[in-house]
Design a protein around this motif. Structure first.
Motif, mmCIF file in Angstrom:
data_model
loop_
_atom_site.group_PDB
_atom_site.id
_atom_site.type_symbol
_atom_site.label_atom_id
_atom_site.label_comp_id
_atom_site.label_asym_id
_atom_site.label_seq_id
_atom_site.Cartn_x
_atom_site.Cartn_y
_atom_site.Cartn_z
ATOM 1 N N ASP A 1 0.831 -1.211 0.000
ATOM 2 C CA ASP A 1 0.000 0.000 0.000
ATOM 3 C C ASP A 1 0.868 1.265 0.000
ATOM 4 O O ASP A 1 0.431 2.339 0.395
ATOM 5 C CB ASP A 1 -0.967 -0.011 1.190
ATOM 6 N N THR A 27 2.755 4.626 -1.085
ATOM 7 C CA THR A 27 2.264 5.740 -1.902
ATOM 8 C C THR A 27 3.223 5.968 -3.074
ATOM 9 O O THR A 27 4.346 5.468 -3.077
ATOM 10 C CB THR A 27 2.209 7.054 -1.089
ATOM 11 N N TRP A 28 2.764 6.774 -4.040
ATOM 12 C CA TRP A 28 3.593 7.113 -5.208
ATOM 13 C C TRP A 28 4.910 7.718 -4.743
ATOM 14 O O TRP A 28 5.981 7.337 -5.213
ATOM 15 C CB TRP A 28 2.817 8.104 -6.080
ATOM 16 N N ASP A 32 -1.870 -1.530 -7.102
ATOM 17 C CA ASP A 32 -2.343 -0.376 -7.865
ATOM 18 C C ASP A 32 -1.391 -0.201 -9.053
ATOM 19 O O ASP A 32 -0.435 0.570 -9.013
ATOM 20 C CB ASP A 32 -2.356 0.872 -6.965
ATOM 21 N N GLU A 71 -1.435 1.162 -12.025
ATOM 22 C CA GLU A 71 -1.187 2.465 -12.663
ATOM 23 C C GLU A 71 -0.234 3.298 -11.822
ATOM 24 O O GLU A 71 0.661 3.961 -12.351
ATOM 25 C CB GLU A 71 -2.509 3.214 -12.877
ATOM 26 N N MET A 72 -0.403 3.249 -10.511
ATOM 27 C CA MET A 72 0.473 4.012 -9.621
ATOM 28 C C MET A 72 1.898 3.459 -9.674
ATOM 29 O O MET A 72 2.862 4.211 -9.811
ATOM 30 C CB MET A 72 -0.087 3.975 -8.200
ATOM 31 N N TYR A 105 -9.435 -4.409 -0.556
ATOM 32 C CA TYR A 105 -8.977 -4.262 -1.949
ATOM 33 C C TYR A 105 -10.138 -4.257 -2.941
ATOM 34 O O TYR A 105 -9.919 -4.361 -4.146
ATOM 35 C CB TYR A 105 -7.969 -5.366 -2.279
ATOM 36 N N THR A 149 -12.156 -1.896 -4.007
ATOM 37 C CA THR A 149 -12.147 -0.795 -4.978
ATOM 38 C C THR A 149 -11.077 -1.029 -6.053
ATOM 39 O O THR A 149 -11.349 -0.876 -7.252
ATOM 40 C CB THR A 149 -11.885 0.555 -4.273
ATOM 41 N N LEU A 150 -9.869 -1.421 -5.609
ATOM 42 C CA LEU A 150 -8.808 -1.696 -6.590
ATOM 43 C C LEU A 150 -9.197 -2.886 -7.476
ATOM 44 O O LEU A 150 -8.924 -2.887 -8.678
ATOM 45 C CB LEU A 150 -7.484 -1.992 -5.885
ATOM 46 N N LYS A 201 -11.461 -1.966 -10.219
ATOM 47 C CA LYS A 201 -10.774 -1.260 -11.291
ATOM 48 C C LYS A 201 -9.935 -2.212 -12.152
ATOM 49 O O LYS A 201 -10.020 -2.172 -13.377
ATOM 50 C CB LYS A 201 -9.873 -0.183 -10.686
ATOM 51 N N TYR A 202 -9.119 -3.037 -11.495
ATOM 52 C CA TYR A 202 -8.167 -3.855 -12.252
ATOM 53 C C TYR A 202 -8.679 -5.244 -12.605
ATOM 54 O O TYR A 202 -8.159 -5.880 -13.511
ATOM 55 C CB TYR A 202 -6.846 -3.981 -11.479
#
Ligand SMILES: *Cc1c(COP(=O)(O)O)cnc(C)c1O
Length: 426
Positions: free
Chosen positions: A133, A135-136, A164, A166-167, A325, A327-328, A331-332
């Motif tokens: 988890d 962060t960028w 994530d 894309e991140m 997870y 929500t992720l 998306k994926y």
């Protein structure tokens, strides 16, 4: 080939027989290939012509399966390996040497964790693990001037953490390096990481791709999208002395990475897939889309039923609204994550062992992602080399049971689970 959809590609990509040729891609069980002249053979060795000359570098059966998987992932090329471990190792070694550094999510398969943590470090490649988890900014900060790649798992085995993508891809690209993604659990049927910015994909084909537990194998797929000419990858942009000075990016363009992986690394390391295994893998791939749909449906029903049972302390399945997870995953992995569900039983390690021993339909095996329902206790098997702290970091608590829901009738699977629970928890 026409732009077919994934379920059609599973069956047809990689092999279109011509008039009078076998309908099924044959097993070419031959190490060598004959040519009329030594000049032709020499051109092959110099990479001046295309063709098979030795099965360590390429084989017609393997070629069919490599083209099929490249089509499924949407990449420019693929390379089959003898195992998933070989695929992960070679995907990194292709661009990392002693003195280089890489960043990896800590939520990865236990074998990959050991490979990075122990073997790669001993080989002089330094690895920084980041929590899944992250962060960028934290991911970016973990990168150094000598960082050569970032590694993550789409859906981690066995923690079921959804990365994530894309991140991860964006942070890696800002640092000028590619994102390598292990896409074993979702398979390209449920997620195509290249669509989210990943540059290289690896798989253990031993799992869903094969699906029948008949071969150990791996694959590396190249998206063809990464710009290797940014000054960080001399092995791809400078002459390779072991090939009379070939420059991979010049001669092979978008396929530079995967070509080097084959003609340089596979030539030297020799972890190629056997043609017989490629043939078996291809049979599995033909029904991959069908099987994944059923695995996902069955697993969601099992996860929902477990969640309602008071004897279960927690359930982790990215398709449950209660999952952190969710929500992720929406998306994926909108079509489903995989057939793998993990959970803990009240009564800890002992109840978990009694539960596993009481199952009749589900077998206790060191395997996952098989069409037969199977179950495993990672802390006492696949992850037993890890300390408690490392287990926690990898997201694998000691009471975790990993249930790999198969494609049997879901009612039979549920009956088996709840009969075993009755015996395990009094
Ligand atoms: C099993 C597995 C591997 C290792 O693959 P082998 O074929 O067993 O060498 C790598 N990554 C993931 C996610 C796996 O599940």
């Amino acid at each position: 080939m026409k732009e077919y959809r994934p379920d059609t590609l599973c069956i047809h990509a990689g092999y279109q027989p011509k008039n009078g040729e076998p309908r099924v891609a044959p097993i070419v069980q031959s190490t060598t290939y004959t040519y009329d002249s030594s000049k032709e053979m020499g051109d092959l060795f110099d990479l001046q012509a295309e063709g098979f000359f030795y099965t360590r570098i390429g084989n017609p059966t393997n070629d069919v399966v490599e083209k099929k998987i490249a089509a499924l992932e949407g990449g420019v090329g693929a390379l089959l390996t003898s195992s998933g471990q070989a695929a992960s190792l070679m995907s990194v070694l292709n661009i990392c040497k002693a003195g280089d550094h890489m960043v990896s999510s800590s939520a990865i398969y236990g074998g990959t964790y050991n490979l990075f943590y122990k073997t790669l470090k001993e080989m002089g490649v330094d690895v920084t693990f980041v929590p899944p988890d992250v962060t960028w900014q934290e991911l970016k900060d973990a990168m150094r001037p000598n960082t050569r790649c970032v590694f993550a798992e789409t859906l981690s085995n066995p923690a079921l953490v959804v990365a994530d993508l894309e991140m991860f891809a964006d942070a890696a690209h800002t640092g000028g390096v590619p994102l390598i993604v292990d896409n074993t659990f979702p398979t390209p049927v449920n997620c195509r990481p290249f669509e989210f910015g990943a540059d290289i994909v690896v798989h253990s084909t031993t799992k869903y791709m094969d699906g029948h537990a008949v071969q150990v194998g791996g694959v590396i797929v190249d998206s063809g999208n990464f710009n290797w000419e940014n000054g960080k990858f001399p092995e791809l942009t400078q002459p390779d002395e072991s090939y009379h000075g070939v420059v991979y990016t010049k001669q092979f363009g978008k396929a530079a990475y995967i070509t080097k992986c084959r003609v340089h690394l596979m030539r030297d390391i020799g972890a190629q897939a056997a043609p017989m295994n490629a043939f078996l893998l291809n049979l599995g791939l033909e029904t991959l889309a069908l099987r994944m749909e059923r695995h996902c449906e069955n697993a969601l029903q099992v996860a929902r039923a477990l969640e309602k049972d008071p004897r279960i302390s927690w359930v982790n399945f990215p398709g449950l609204e209660s999952s952190s997870y969710y929500t992720l995953a929406q998306k994926y992995l909108p079509h489903g994550s995989s057939g793998v569900v993990s959970f803990g039983i009240k009564g800890g390690r002992e109840a978990a062992t009694r539960f596993m021993d009481s199952l009749e339909l589900a077998s206790v095996v060191t395997h996952v992602a098989d069409l037969r329902t199977c179950v495993l206790h990672p802390a006492s098997t696949t992850h037993r080399q890890l300390s408690d702290a490392q287990l926690k970091e990898a997201g694998v608590p000691a009471d975790l049971i990993r249930l790999s829901v198969g494609v049997e009738n879901v009612q039979d699977i549920l009956d088996d689970i709840f009969a075993a629970l009755d015996k395990a928890v009094k």
